[in-house]
Design a protein around this motif. Structure first.
Motif, PDB file in Angstrom:
ATOM      1  N   UNK A   5       0.697  -1.106   0.026  1.00 26.97           N
ATOM      2  CA  UNK A   5      -0.017  -0.088  -0.004  1.00 26.97           C
ATOM      3  C   UNK A   5       0.920   1.292   0.050  1.00 26.97           C
ATOM      4  N   UNK A   6       0.535   2.160  -0.759  1.00 27.71           N
ATOM      5  CA  UNK A   6       1.301   3.353  -0.953  1.00 27.71           C
ATOM      6  C   UNK A   6       2.524   3.504  -1.773  1.00 27.71           C
ATOM      7  N   UNK A   7       2.950   2.167  -2.275  1.00 27.38           N
ATOM      8  CA  UNK A   7       4.407   2.058  -3.028  1.00 27.38           C
ATOM      9  C   UNK A   7       4.158   2.226  -4.477  1.00 27.38           C
ATOM     10  N   UNK A   8       5.295   3.145  -4.934  1.00 30.49           N
ATOM     11  CA  UNK A   8       5.367   3.162  -6.312  1.00 30.49           C
ATOM     12  C   UNK A   8       6.055   2.056  -6.789  1.00 30.49           C
ATOM     13  N   UNK A   9       6.509   1.178  -6.262  1.00 34.60           N
ATOM     14  CA  UNK A   9       7.040  -0.098  -6.870  1.00 34.60           C
ATOM     15  C   UNK A   9       5.911  -0.949  -7.309  1.00 34.60           C
ATOM     16  N   UNK A  10       6.066  -1.236  -8.785  1.00 33.71           N
ATOM     17  CA  UNK A  10       4.983  -2.293  -9.255  1.00 33.71           C
ATOM     18  C   UNK A  10       5.164  -3.660  -9.453  1.00 33.71           C
ATOM     19  N   UNK A  11       4.420  -4.608  -9.216  1.00 31.14           N
ATOM     20  CA  UNK A  11       4.628  -5.731  -9.581  1.00 31.14           C
ATOM     21  C   UNK A  11       4.907  -6.220 -10.964  1.00 31.14           C
ATOM     22  N   UNK A  12       5.288  -7.712 -11.250  1.00 36.71           N
ATOM     23  CA  UNK A  12       5.317  -8.030 -12.520  1.00 36.71           C
ATOM     24  C   UNK A  12       3.830  -7.978 -13.336  1.00 36.71           C
ATOM     25  N   UNK A  13       3.919  -7.967 -14.667  1.00 39.43           N
ATOM     26  CA  UNK A  13       2.471  -8.005 -15.145  1.00 39.43           C
ATOM     27  C   UNK A  13       1.974  -9.518 -14.731  1.00 39.43           C
TER      28      UNK A  13
END
Length: 457
Positions: A123-131
């Motif tokens: 939550x609140x992170x700008x780091x995104x998961x893999x597609x």
């Protein structure tokens, strides 16, 4: 440290006071050779959850770039993701939403191609998961991804499965509790292999979903016609007309309720805006050329006494014609419509851009829709090129504050590019009801040695 922070907050407060109803915060530099950052069907370009606000755009190299700030006017933390999009196609927008638990959801780079979807790692992170897939079904020919947030914090995802003139509207729902997507409808609106629906949607304060759409018979934009309507009172499971009559699904051209009958070759544009007042009454805005005239005008479609009505809300003087395929270079933008109900009166604000106003970001305001009296004002002093309005729908619902994504963009006709270098991305905040002081969009400082103008964390 404390004194420095205090002085900074004091300066921000003084600046906001000096700007009155309007404040702007620069984010970074965005791709500008076409309108992929500025297209109206970005749902959303800017979004808030709690005290955090987020923004998404393609940087000068086509990387998906995210920003985060603390409301009301904190500095932006900007982070480039590892994902790139085909920015040469202005359809391939970035759509962003935050769910009720604070996770970011991102979908980007679509024009009849496989789903590109990810969400933040925390939550609140700008780091995104893999597609990742959503449901894994009907995700190979995706266009126009759009997120909407239910009052519960769950999400609605809408997209077109298929091509222009031959596509269907698909609906998914995300549950915050399970962190899973489920399919609501494979085909909500069926083009029957002959046409497709270009829709606009909103979720009102009671959780009712409202959808309106124009039909297109072929890839040629001149074949747009009519304005249809449907709503769902149960989160998208069942659908009905404004009369309460239940639709047999999927909805087709023969079974749809029509809010306005508009012939083909009327310069009717697609993918515009729908909103509601506090009681859930729908209002649809678009533009087309009224019969017997040569000049397209902004129009408002609304329900009154259980009857659909249409009223013209602009007084444009310059004719133009819509025809052909691909993204068009058009002298006006598609409109965004916002409404605010207080003390029994509903005010409306139509956001737009028009060459007749030197392509500034502008607003038509009506203090009381009962009077249908509209006045125009500019929100920027400089041209925004071919930009169209998109904004933070969740902040508007919560605070009645407009956080508008602004960036000057180019656009050649039919997916061609303009030789326009990267342009500053801003979030422009405006409080309706206060005097409008147009913003001057200046430069964005970029630290020396940055790998890309918008990749500074």
């Amino acid at each position: 440290m404390f004194l420095t922070r205090f002085l900074r907050l004091l300066l921000l407060a003084l600046l906001t006071t000096a700007l009155g109803a309007r404040a702007q915060t620069p984010v970074g530099l965005g791709w500008a050779k076409n309108n992929v950052n500025g297209a109206i069907f970005r749902k959303n370009s800017v979004v808030s959850q709690g005290q955090n606000q987020y923004v998404a755009y393609y940087d000068s190299l086509g990387y998906v770039t995210l920003g985060k700030r603390r409301l009301p006017a904190g500095p932006w933390q900007v982070q480039r993701t590892k994902y790139q999009g085909n920015v040469k196609d202005a359809h391939n927008v970035i759509s962003l939403m935050a769910d009720g638990a604070g996770y970011l959801h991102l979908s980007f780079d679509h024009h009849n191609n496989p789903l590109h979807y990810c969400r933040s790692t925390a939550p609140g992170s700008l780091t995104m998961s893999e597609l990742q897939p959503m449901t894994g079904d009907r995700e190979q020919k995706v266009s126009y991804p759009e997120f909407y947030r239910y009052p519960s914090g769950d999400l609605l995802f809408m997209y077109r499965d298929g091509g222009s003139g031959n596509g269907n509207l698909v609906l998914n729902r995300y549950a915050v509790k399970t962190q899973k997507w489920t399919r609501l409808h494979d085909v909500l609106i069926d083009g029957e292999g002959q046409r497709n629906a270009y829709w606009q949607a909103c979720i009102d304060p009671m959780g009712t979903i409202h959808v309106s759409w124009v039909w297109r018979e072929s890839p040629n934009v001149a074949s747009n016609h009519d304005m249809a309507y449907a709503r769902s009172l149960d989160g998208g499971q069942t659908w009905q007309k404004s009369t309460g009559e239940t639709y047999k699904l999927p909805i087709t051209a023969g079974t749809a309720e029509y809010a306005a009958r508009i012939p083909q070759n009327s310069e009717l544009i697609n993918q515009t805006t729908i909103t509601t007042d506090a009681a859930g009454a729908p209002y649809i805005a678009s533009y087309w050329r009224p019969a017997g005239t040569q000049v397209p005008q902004y129009q408002l479609i609304y329900l009154k006494d259980k009857q659909w009505r249409t009223t013209q809300i602009s007084q444009r003087t310059t004719p133009f014609s819509l025809s052909g395929v691909g993204t068009k270079r058009i002298p006006i933008s598609r409109p965004q419509l916002l409404a605010s109900t207080q003390k029994g009166r509903t005010a409306a604000y139509l956001l737009f851009r028009d060459a007749e106003r030197q392509d500034r970001a502008s607003v038509l305001q009506c203090a009381d829709l009962g009077t249908n009296t509209w006045t125009a004002a500019d929100l920027t002093t400089a041209s925004v090129g071919n930009w169209e309005p998109s904004y933070d729908t969740e902040r508007w619902k919560k605070e009645q504050v407009l956080s508008l994504f602004v960036q000057r963009t180019g656009q050649g006709d039919g997916e061609t590019l303009e030789n326009l270098p990267a342009q500053p991305v801003y979030v422009l905040d405006w409080q309706p009801g206060q005097p409008v002081r147009p913003a001057t969009l200046g430069a964005v400082a970029v630290p020396a040695g940055a790998p890309s103008p918008a990749a500074v964390k």
